[in-house]
Scaffold this motif. Structure first.
Motif, PDB file in Angstrom:
ATOM      1  N   GLN A 160       0.914 -29.849 -81.942  1.00  0.00           N
ATOM      2  CA  GLN A 160       0.576 -29.726 -80.526  1.00  0.00           C
ATOM      3  C   GLN A 160       1.548 -28.751 -79.847  1.00  0.00           C
ATOM      4  O   GLN A 160       1.141 -27.910 -79.039  1.00  0.00           O
ATOM      5  N   SER A 161       2.830 -28.840 -80.217  1.00  0.00           N
ATOM      6  CA  SER A 161       3.824 -27.939 -79.623  1.00  0.00           C
ATOM      7  C   SER A 161       3.527 -26.489 -79.980  1.00  0.00           C
ATOM      8  O   SER A 161       3.654 -25.593 -79.140  1.00  0.00           O
ATOM      9  N   VAL A 162       3.147 -26.277 -81.234  1.00  0.00           N
ATOM     10  CA  VAL A 162       2.836 -24.904 -81.652  1.00  0.00           C
ATOM     11  C   VAL A 162       1.617 -24.397 -80.877  1.00  0.00           C
ATOM     12  O   VAL A 162       1.593 -23.259 -80.404  1.00  0.00           O
ATOM     13  N   ALA A 163       0.628 -25.284 -80.712  1.00  0.00           N
ATOM     14  CA  ALA A 163      -0.578 -24.883 -79.984  1.00  0.00           C
ATOM     15  C   ALA A 163      -0.227 -24.524 -78.536  1.00  0.00           C
ATOM     16  O   ALA A 163      -0.745 -23.555 -77.979  1.00  0.00           O
ATOM     17  N   VAL A 164       0.676 -25.306 -77.930  1.00  0.00           N
ATOM     18  CA  VAL A 164       1.079 -25.019 -76.548  1.00  0.00           C
ATOM     19  C   VAL A 164       1.862 -23.716 -76.490  1.00  0.00           C
ATOM     20  O   VAL A 164       1.620 -22.855 -75.636  1.00  0.00           O
ATOM     21  N   ALA A 165       2.790 -23.558 -77.433  1.00  0.00           N
ATOM     22  CA  ALA A 165       3.594 -22.334 -77.461  1.00  0.00           C
ATOM     23  C   ALA A 165       2.694 -21.121 -77.622  1.00  0.00           C
ATOM     24  O   ALA A 165       2.896 -20.080 -76.990  1.00  0.00           O
ATOM     25  N   LYS A 166       1.663 -21.274 -78.456  1.00  0.00           N
ATOM     26  CA  LYS A 166       0.704 -20.188 -78.646  1.00  0.00           C
ATOM     27  C   LYS A 166       0.035 -19.850 -77.313  1.00  0.00           C
ATOM     28  O   LYS A 166      -0.192 -18.679 -76.987  1.00  0.00           O
ATOM     29  N   ALA A 167      -0.254 -20.895 -76.521  1.00  0.00           N
ATOM     30  CA  ALA A 167      -0.952 -20.674 -75.258  1.00  0.00           C
ATOM     31  C   ALA A 167      -0.057 -19.988 -74.225  1.00  0.00           C
ATOM     32  O   ALA A 167      -0.529 -19.171 -73.445  1.00  0.00           O
ATOM     33  N   VAL A 168       1.246 -20.321 -74.204  1.00  0.00           N
ATOM     34  CA  VAL A 168       2.087 -19.754 -73.145  1.00  0.00           C
ATOM     35  C   VAL A 168       2.655 -18.399 -73.528  1.00  0.00           C
ATOM     36  O   VAL A 168       3.263 -17.724 -72.711  1.00  0.00           O
TER      37      VAL A 168
END
Lengths: 265, 451
Positions: A160-168
């Motif tokens: 989930q953190s990687v997915a969020v980091a990808k988004a920001v």
């Protein structure tokens, strides 16, 4: 940052305004006259029972569905989001429930998927790895062993953190998260909620779709509740308690005389 | 990540940092490639051993298979012929066909698809080339004939890819139909001209000679050594400088010792191969030097490795194989990537079967295109390419091709008849797929790992 002061900081104009948005699929009316504000620097929680229309609304904002009627304003200007690419050009990134990460690729490869940096027409791995490392460090995502490990080997919270980091990573201004804590344990949930708060502190608008009222009250500045395709209420978190949110979710607030209803049905 | 060194050996040390409630520590240990976390050679070896214990075997099965083949056939072959220079060169030549076909099949397998048609599509392309260079009829110059043959195969593949992506028909069905159609077209092309279905490469035309030499021509021993030295030094320098640069800028890189071992291994393999090839392998007279086919296979390996590992296109192929939905959401045009992959698959198969035509000194209706597809799939999977998509490298095709070539060659030496060859190859394919399937099940999330 208290919710009240954030409202002033974020100026009068919300980052994204949805006005009178309708969407139907054949004879099924999925969204009725939706009005929704998503201000910068605030976390807006979108609550609602299954089938209330949360996902359809999200997909209309993310450009996956086209609304039938209504208008979307971005920074005060009317915009037409016709494709996912239009949304990302504006700065809208969506983190989906099923994460949309490729298990066989590593963290760097996933974060840059579809936007790889090139040097002499070949992938510039060094450059991408450095940038990914910086983004993860700035979000304080530090529990991964190696930025080059395949996503398959990450825990749910790390994914989930990687997915969020990808988004920001892409200078996004609005991050939409669909059930970000649904499959996570206690520690992992805390990790993701902290991450959401960090996004808000950076001045991003965040919309979190969640069933979990513990998470909602922990992280949200504003709450909007959907019921049968309508946004029945939206207001500062402080004007709700759990009981009232549950009531809005299950009955649309029909039995309530109080509360600030933005839609009459 | 300051605590990385002590975490390399997870067998004894429980993960102290960030108690991940949702992740099993032994799964992490199995899936993180040791070179990512090891700072020294010792750690690398320990991490590697831990990975093997956890069921992530890597290249071990293919090495084990090669050793078993060498030992068994060296013992049972008449006069211990298996390891003689002459037979080993012969083995390289036979394996070259399997290697290139396996690299072709790799494009489909990494996407999570399969292409059953490559044997006959490649044969069709090769038949076109062999027909066009015939001096009695068209007498095309060889580069034009080769281009026409490869173009034929590529167009066939692109049509299949278009049907698979646009009409959403499963690749299994489209390529099964393609297999039959290509088989028919291949036989039809063979019947053209005055060759009674057997156009061959014997004759006094330079164009025929070039096609024949693809497999049977040799490079002068001295030139072989010089070229090998240049290639090994260049490649070694490239690997060393790149790893060194990454180490200095604090990016993920293997320890220096490991980089040097890797380069050393490449050098040793190269020297051994050239030594074998430069031995006089003729019974009468001299026949020595590296066969042309070895640099041809290495060129295919090199170009496809760069394409798949170092370009955007390659990254998208892996992404689609791993999670098509993620790829779609990342804005990747799945149809184009897939269609082009089927085109590249058939193009590569065209190269493979052209080598086969050269090996057979012509083309005939004896070519078993169907059997060669299975050899190609077996070779790719034995080498480590997953049947479930998302995982595989061109190098896997080369390693697996050597194994299949070894079995094929060994059984021929021993004098086993065809029926046994089929049975053994079938069993090997079954074994490789079983390993692939088990390693997939063993991984934490049921997902493929190493790219």
């Amino acid at each position: 940052m208290s919710a009240a002061s954030a409202e002033h900081v974020a100026s009068n104009e919300p980052l994204l305004k949805v006005r009178e948005l309708d969407k139907h699929f054949g004879p099924v009316q999925a969204l009725y006259h939706i009005n929704l504000d998503l201000p910068s620097g605030q976390v807006t929680a979108l609550c609602g029972d299954n089938g209330a229309g949360k996902s359809v609304l999200t997909k209309c904002i993310a450009g996956i569905y086209q609304p039938d009627h209504g208008q979307v304003f971005w920074e005060g200007q009317p915009v037409h989001i016709r494709a996912a690419r239009d949304a990302s050009r504006l700065g809208i990134e969506t983190v989906y429930q099923d994460l949309a990460l490729a298990d066989n690729l590593d963290i760097v490869q996933n974060m840059f998927l579809g936007r790889e940096r090139l040097r002499n027409r070949l992938l510039d791995e060094d450059n991408m790895e450095r940038a990914a490392k910086e983004t993860l460090a700035s979000l304080r995502v530090t529990t991964v062993r190696s930025i080059r490990q395949p996503v398959a080997s990450l825990s749910g919270g790390q994914r989930q953190s990687v997915a969020v980091a990808k988004a920001v990573m892409w200078n996004s201004k609005l991050v939409i998260m669909d059930e970000p804590t649904a499959a996570l344990g206690v520690v992992q949930t805390k990790m993701v909620l902290d991450l959401i708060k960090r996004l808000r502190d950076r001045g991003l608008a965040v919309m979190v779709i969640s069933h979990n009222l513990n998470d909602v009250f922990e992280v949200a500045d504003r709450i909007a509740v959907m019921y049968l395709g309508r946004v029945v209420v939206q207001d500062q978190t402080s004007s709700f308690d759990r009981q009232s949110v549950v009531e809005y979710m299950t009955t649309g607030g029909l039995g309530r005389s109080g509360g600030r209803r933005t839609q009459e049905s | 990540m300051a605590d990385v060194p002590k975490r390399a050996d997870l067998a004894e040390v429980p993960p102290e940092q960030a108690p991940d409630l949702t992740a099993a520590p032994e799964a992490i240990q199995a899936e993180v490639p040791p070179e990512l976390v090891a700072q020294t050679l010792g750690e690398y070896v320990r991490a590697y051993a831990a990975r093997i214990r956890a069921g992530e075997s890597g290249v071990l099965p293919v090495i084990a298979a090669m050793l078993a083949i060498v030992i068994v056939f060296e013992v049972v072959s008449p006069n211990h012929l298996f390891l003689s220079a002459g037979n080993l060169v012969n083995l390289f030549q036979q394996s070259a066909v399997f290697m290139v076909l396996a690299m072709a099949e790799g494009f489909a397998l990494i996407l999570g698809e399969i292409d059953l048609s490559i044997g006959f599509v490649g044969a069709l392309g090769a038949a076109v080339t062999v027909q066009l260079v015939q001096p009695q009829t068209t007498n095309w110059p060889w580069p034009a004939a080769v281009a026409a043959g490869l173009l034929t195969a590529t167009v066939f593949g692109l049509i299949q890819g278009t049907l698979i992506t646009r009409l959403r028909i499963p690749s299994f069905i489209v390529t099964l139909a393609g297999y039959l159609i290509a088989n028919g077209l291949f036989l039809q092309v063979l019947l053209l001209g005055p060759f009674s279905g057997y156009p061959n490469l014997a004759g006094f035309s330079d164009n025929l000679k070039v096609i024949y030499n693809l497999m049977w021509g040799s490079i002068d021993p001295t030139v072989s050594w010089i070229a090998t030295a240049v290639v090994v030094l260049g490649l070694g320098l490239l690997i060393y400088l790149s790893d060194n640069r990454r180490r200095r800028s604090g990016l993920v890189a293997p320890p220096t010792s490991l980089t040097l071992i890797k380069i050393g291994l490449i050098a040793v393999v190269a020297v051994v191969v050239v030594l074998i090839c430069n031995t006089n392998r003729a019974n009468i007279g001299t026949l020595e030097g590296v066969p042309w086919v070895i640099p041809i296979v290495l060129a295919v390996l090199g170009v496809w490795t760069v394409l798949l590992q170092r370009t955007r296109y390659g990254r998208y192929v892996y992404a689609i194989g791993g999670n098509p939905e993620a790829a779609r959401r990342a804005g990747i045009n799945l149809s184009i990537v897939r269609t082009v992959a089927f085109g590249l698959c058939s193009f590569t198969a065209g190269i493979g079967m052209l080598l086969y035509a050269s090996l057979l000194n012509g083309m005939s209706n004896n070519v078993q295109g169907g059997q060669y597809v299975l050899y190609a799939v077996a070779a790719a999977v034995i080498g480590g390419t997953s049947l479930f998509g998302g995982r595989g490298k061109p190098l896997h095709g080369v390693l697996g091709g050597l194994v299949i070539g070894g079995i094929y060659n060994g059984m021929f030496l021993v004098g086993l008849s065809f029926q046994w060859e089929y049975i053994v190859t079938g069993l090997v394919l079954l074994g490789a797929v079983t390993i692939d399937s088990l390693s997939r099940r063993g991984s934490a999330s049921g997902s493929v790992t190493r790219v």
